[in-house]
Design a protein around this motif. Structure first.
Motif, PDB file in Angstrom:
ATOM      1  N   PRO A 169      72.141  16.681 -52.713  1.00  0.00           N
ATOM      2  CA  PRO A 169      73.533  16.239 -52.860  1.00  0.00           C
ATOM      3  C   PRO A 169      73.876  15.752 -54.262  1.00  0.00           C
ATOM      4  CG  PRO A 169      72.550  15.307 -50.873  1.00  0.00           C
ATOM      5  CD  PRO A 169      71.438  15.985 -51.622  1.00  0.00           C
ATOM      6  N   GLU A 170      72.888  15.158 -54.956  1.00  0.00           N
ATOM      7  CA  GLU A 170      73.162  14.577 -56.265  1.00  0.00           C
ATOM      8  C   GLU A 170      72.753  15.489 -57.422  1.00  0.00           C
ATOM      9  OE1 GLU A 170      71.065  13.135 -54.086  1.00  0.00           O
ATOM     10  OE2 GLU A 170      72.025  11.323 -53.290  1.00  0.00           O
ATOM     11  N   ALA A 171      72.326  16.737 -57.116  1.00  0.00           N
ATOM     12  CA  ALA A 171      71.939  17.640 -58.204  1.00  0.00           C
ATOM     13  C   ALA A 171      73.164  17.974 -59.048  1.00  0.00           C
ATOM     14  CB  ALA A 171      71.330  18.914 -57.635  1.00  0.00           C
ATOM     15  N   ILE A 172      72.997  17.923 -60.362  1.00  0.00           N
ATOM     16  CA  ILE A 172      74.150  18.031 -61.244  1.00  0.00           C
ATOM     17  C   ILE A 172      74.708  19.447 -61.241  1.00  0.00           C
ATOM     18  CG2 ILE A 172      72.907  18.622 -63.385  1.00  0.00           C
ATOM     19  CD1 ILE A 172      74.772  16.453 -64.719  1.00  0.00           C
ATOM     20  N   ASP A 173      76.026  19.529 -61.134  1.00  0.00           N
ATOM     21  CA  ASP A 173      76.771  20.772 -61.280  1.00  0.00           C
ATOM     22  C   ASP A 173      78.071  20.420 -61.970  1.00  0.00           C
ATOM     23  OD1 ASP A 173      78.271  19.522 -59.297  1.00  0.00           O
ATOM     24  OD2 ASP A 173      77.676  20.913 -57.713  1.00  0.00           O
ATOM     25  N   ASP A 174      78.986  21.381 -62.059  1.00  0.00           N
ATOM     26  CA  ASP A 174      80.208  21.065 -62.808  1.00  0.00           C
ATOM     27  C   ASP A 174      81.072  20.029 -62.101  1.00  0.00           C
ATOM     28  OD1 ASP A 174      81.009  22.792 -60.789  1.00  0.00           O
ATOM     29  OD2 ASP A 174      82.056  24.191 -62.103  1.00  0.00           O
ATOM     30  N   GLU A 175      80.982  19.929 -60.784  1.00  0.00           N
ATOM     31  CA  GLU A 175      81.762  18.911 -60.079  1.00  0.00           C
ATOM     32  C   GLU A 175      81.230  17.511 -60.382  1.00  0.00           C
ATOM     33  OE1 GLU A 175      83.565  17.875 -55.651  1.00  0.00           O
ATOM     34  OE2 GLU A 175      82.118  19.503 -55.897  1.00  0.00           O
TER      35      GLU A 175
ATOM     36  N   TRP B  98      90.347  18.755 -62.636  1.00  0.00           N
ATOM     37  CA  TRP B  98      89.226  19.218 -63.457  1.00  0.00           C
ATOM     38  C   TRP B  98      89.052  20.722 -63.346  1.00  0.00           C
ATOM     39  CZ3 TRP B  98      84.716  21.507 -61.421  1.00  0.00           C
ATOM     40  CH2 TRP B  98      84.575  21.435 -60.032  1.00  0.00           C
ATOM     41  N   THR B  99      88.442  21.268 -64.386  1.00  0.00           N
ATOM     42  CA  THR B  99      88.066  22.678 -64.450  1.00  0.00           C
ATOM     43  C   THR B  99      86.612  22.748 -64.889  1.00  0.00           C
ATOM     44  OG1 THR B  99      90.317  23.329 -65.043  1.00  0.00           O
ATOM     45  CG2 THR B  99      88.557  24.903 -65.524  1.00  0.00           C
ATOM     46  N   GLY B 100      85.841  23.662 -64.285  1.00  0.00           N
ATOM     47  CA  GLY B 100      84.429  23.719 -64.602  1.00  0.00           C
ATOM     48  C   GLY B 100      83.910  25.116 -64.838  1.00  0.00           C
ATOM     49  N   SER B 101      82.723  25.185 -65.438  1.00  0.00           N
ATOM     50  CA  SER B 101      82.112  26.470 -65.781  1.00  0.00           C
ATOM     51  C   SER B 101      81.661  27.243 -64.555  1.00  0.00           C
ATOM     52  CB  SER B 101      80.906  26.239 -66.701  1.00  0.00           C
ATOM     53  OG  SER B 101      79.953  25.386 -66.072  1.00  0.00           O
ATOM     54  N   GLN B 102      81.395  26.549 -63.462  1.00  0.00           N
ATOM     55  CA  GLN B 102      80.934  27.210 -62.252  1.00  0.00           C
ATOM     56  C   GLN B 102      82.034  27.404 -61.227  1.00  0.00           C
ATOM     57  OE1 GLN B 102      78.035  24.060 -61.660  1.00  0.00           O
ATOM     58  NE2 GLN B 102      76.344  25.515 -61.873  1.00  0.00           N
ATOM     59  N   SER B 103      82.972  26.467 -61.167  1.00  0.00           N
ATOM     60  CA  SER B 103      83.958  26.447 -60.084  1.00  0.00           C
ATOM     61  C   SER B 103      85.365  26.815 -60.509  1.00  0.00           C
ATOM     62  CB  SER B 103      83.978  25.044 -59.445  1.00  0.00           C
ATOM     63  OG  SER B 103      82.686  24.649 -59.051  1.00  0.00           O
TER      64      SER B 103
ATOM     65  N   LEU C 212      76.297  19.750 -70.106  1.00  0.00           N
ATOM     66  CA  LEU C 212      74.851  19.646 -70.103  1.00  0.00           C
ATOM     67  C   LEU C 212      74.309  20.854 -70.871  1.00  0.00           C
ATOM     68  CD1 LEU C 212      72.450  18.000 -69.037  1.00  0.00           C
ATOM     69  CD2 LEU C 212      72.433  19.473 -67.029  1.00  0.00           C
ATOM     70  N   PRO C 213      74.043  20.701 -72.174  1.00  0.00           N
ATOM     71  CA  PRO C 213      73.680  21.855 -73.004  1.00  0.00           C
ATOM     72  C   PRO C 213      72.446  22.593 -72.519  1.00  0.00           C
ATOM     73  CG  PRO C 213      74.245  19.969 -74.378  1.00  0.00           C
ATOM     74  CD  PRO C 213      74.162  19.468 -72.969  1.00  0.00           C
ATOM     75  N   ILE C 214      71.494  21.874 -71.937  1.00  0.00           N
ATOM     76  CA  ILE C 214      70.242  22.509 -71.544  1.00  0.00           C
ATOM     77  C   ILE C 214      70.454  23.571 -70.468  1.00  0.00           C
ATOM     78  CG2 ILE C 214      69.587  20.905 -69.708  1.00  0.00           C
ATOM     79  CD1 ILE C 214      66.728  20.973 -70.874  1.00  0.00           C
ATOM     80  N   SER C 215      71.537  23.452 -69.689  1.00  0.00           N
ATOM     81  CA  SER C 215      71.820  24.435 -68.643  1.00  0.00           C
ATOM     82  C   SER C 215      73.127  25.179 -68.868  1.00  0.00           C
ATOM     83  CB  SER C 215      71.864  23.745 -67.269  1.00  0.00           C
ATOM     84  OG  SER C 215      72.922  22.807 -67.218  1.00  0.00           O
ATOM     85  N   GLY C 216      73.925  24.742 -69.848  1.00  0.00           N
ATOM     86  CA  GLY C 216      75.192  25.417 -70.134  1.00  0.00           C
ATOM     87  C   GLY C 216      76.307  25.092 -69.161  1.00  0.00           C
ATOM     88  N   VAL C 217      76.110  24.103 -68.298  1.00  0.00           N
ATOM     89  CA  VAL C 217      77.135  23.720 -67.328  1.00  0.00           C
ATOM     90  C   VAL C 217      78.077  22.701 -67.960  1.00  0.00           C
ATOM     91  CG1 VAL C 217      77.565  22.740 -65.044  1.00  0.00           C
ATOM     92  CG2 VAL C 217      75.536  24.133 -65.426  1.00  0.00           C
ATOM     93  N   TRP C 218      79.385  22.862 -67.733  1.00  0.00           N
ATOM     94  CA  TRP C 218      80.357  21.938 -68.300  1.00  0.00           C
ATOM     95  C   TRP C 218      81.530  21.753 -67.349  1.00  0.00           C
ATOM     96  CZ3 TRP C 218      85.228  23.870 -68.635  1.00  0.00           C
ATOM     97  CH2 TRP C 218      85.384  25.255 -68.724  1.00  0.00           C
ATOM     98  N   ALA C 219      82.262  20.672 -67.574  1.00  0.00           N
ATOM     99  CA  ALA C 219      83.505  20.405 -66.845  1.00  0.00           C
ATOM    100  C   ALA C 219      84.442  19.644 -67.756  1.00  0.00           C
ATOM    101  CB  ALA C 219      83.242  19.613 -65.575  1.00  0.00           C
ATOM    102  N   GLU C 220      85.728  19.897 -67.597  1.00  0.00           N
ATOM    103  CA  GLU C 220      86.761  19.147 -68.309  1.00  0.00           C
ATOM    104  C   GLU C 220      87.662  18.467 -67.287  1.00  0.00           C
ATOM    105  OE1 GLU C 220      88.808  21.734 -70.977  1.00  0.00           O
ATOM    106  OE2 GLU C 220      87.219  21.654 -72.496  1.00  0.00           O
TER     107      GLU C 220
END
Length: 361
Positions: free
Chosen positions: A191-197, A329-334, A246-254
């Motif tokens: 549940p707490e694994a980091i993603d764009d949300e 918000w807008t994210g790289s995955q969602s 998160l640069p190491i994985s390329g995931v981002w959110a604004e």
């Protein structure tokens, strides 16, 4: 209102007391630094370990300046995450960090632990003793040779405490998974694994909200039964956007907060607000309310208050101006935009109201 931390990148307060952990393999810490191997701290007391880790998340955008604060969510049942899991080391980096353990706080792993705790579990696939000897959440999972044979398939992950939510973190219940192996582009089913949300919700905490500065007409001392016109200029109502990456994985959110309405509480029952709801919406032109002009003689203000009693006994009334912000918000995955709970920022003003036989602006 909780003060906002400054800076474009998440920074570490040196020497901060580390989080108490109960596993020899948990890399969980303050989430408070942006560079590997740059934190001190850690210690050992019997079977209890202390550790200090960091987040690799980079924060940029409207994080605020002097005098800025943060949003208080309108939905009091929701808060940004108190912690999360994120990738932090390659197999090669992890091997080097573990093999450098010498009984002192290791700056790369940010944990104080016997080297054998890590070599047994992560090199020799022999976790049984540690699972038995430590009263911990450790699940007894072991690994071969730091996963060097599959180094291109993943990264090592650990838990990090949201630096804005340290007081909400509950040791032993939140983000207690030991350091584990995972694919940074295929988020583990935790549940707490980091993603764009998660990044978007973290960015929510980092948005710097300027003080709600209202203008009054007449300015200064007010008069009984004379309407006070209230307004905010367009420059004070600009949207605020923070990017978490998160640069190491390329995931981002604004995450973007945009003001939508100003609510006026006059601080006295002997007062009339305009409009009657006390909520002044942002106009199409981007302004709230309007200043009084001579052409408005006899008109009610689009946003304002009229006091019907003076403050000669009370000293002053406390007027509260609450600016409500919509957040998305807008994210790289969602993709997006997606909504987040709205927030509010309050500012109070001491209003002196006098009696006068003549009404003069």
């Amino acid at each position: 209102m909780r003060p906002l931390r400054r800076g474009a990148v998440v920074l570490c307060a040196a020497g901060m007391l580390a989080t108490v952990l109960t596993s020899p393999a948990v890399g969980l810490g303050n989430g408070d630094d942006d560079s590997r191997g740059n934190t001190d701290g850690g210690g050992q007391d019997g079977d209890t370990l202390t550790a200090e880790a960091r987040t690799e998340v980079v924060i940029t955008g409207d994080t605020g300046g002097e005098g800025d604060g943060s949003l208080a969510p309108i939905d009091t049942g929701w808060t940004p995450p108190v912690c999360w899991y994120e990738p932090f080391m390659t197999a090669e980096e992890f091997e080097a960090a573990v093999e450098s353990l010498d009984g002192h706080a290791n700056r790369a792993l940010n944990i104080w632990s016997p080297a054998q705790a890590f070599t047994d579990i992560y090199r020799d696939n022999n976790p049984a003793d540690w699972a038995e000897n430590f009263n911990s959440v450790y699940s007894g999972v072991g690994y071969d040779n730091y996963n060097l044979d599959i180094a291109d398939e993943g990264l090592w992950w650990h838990g990090v405490i949201n630096p804005n939510r340290r007081n909400d973190y509950r040791a032993g219940t939140d983000c207690v998974e030991p350091i584990f192996w995972g694919d940074p582009t295929d988020v583990p089913e935790l549940p707490e694994a980091i993603d764009d949300e998660v990044l978007a919700e973290y960015a929510y905490d980092e948005i710097g909200i300027p003080e709600t500065e209202i203008e009054l007409s007449p300015d200064g001392e007010q008069l009984v039964n004379l309407a006070t016109w209230i307004w905010m200029e367009e420059a004070l109502l600009e949207p605020r956007t923070v990017r978490a990456e998160l640069p190491i994985s390329g995931v981002w959110a604004e995450t973007t907060a945009e003001p939508v309405a100003l609510t006026i509480d006059p601080g006295s029952e002997d007062a009339v607000v305009f409009p009657a709801s006390g909520e002044c919406a942002v106009s199409e032109g981007g302004r709230i309310g309007a200043p009084w002009t001579r052409g408005d003689e006899g008109e009610d203000p689009p946003c304002g208050v009229r006091y019907e009693r003076s403050t000669h006994r009370d000293g002053s009334f406390t007027l509260t101006a609450s600016l409500t912000w919509e957040v998305s918000w807008t994210g790289s995955q969602s993709g997006g935009p997606h909504p987040l709970p709205g927030g509010v920022f309050e500012t109070t003003y001491d209003i002196v109201v006098s009696e006068s036989q003549a009404i003069v602006r």
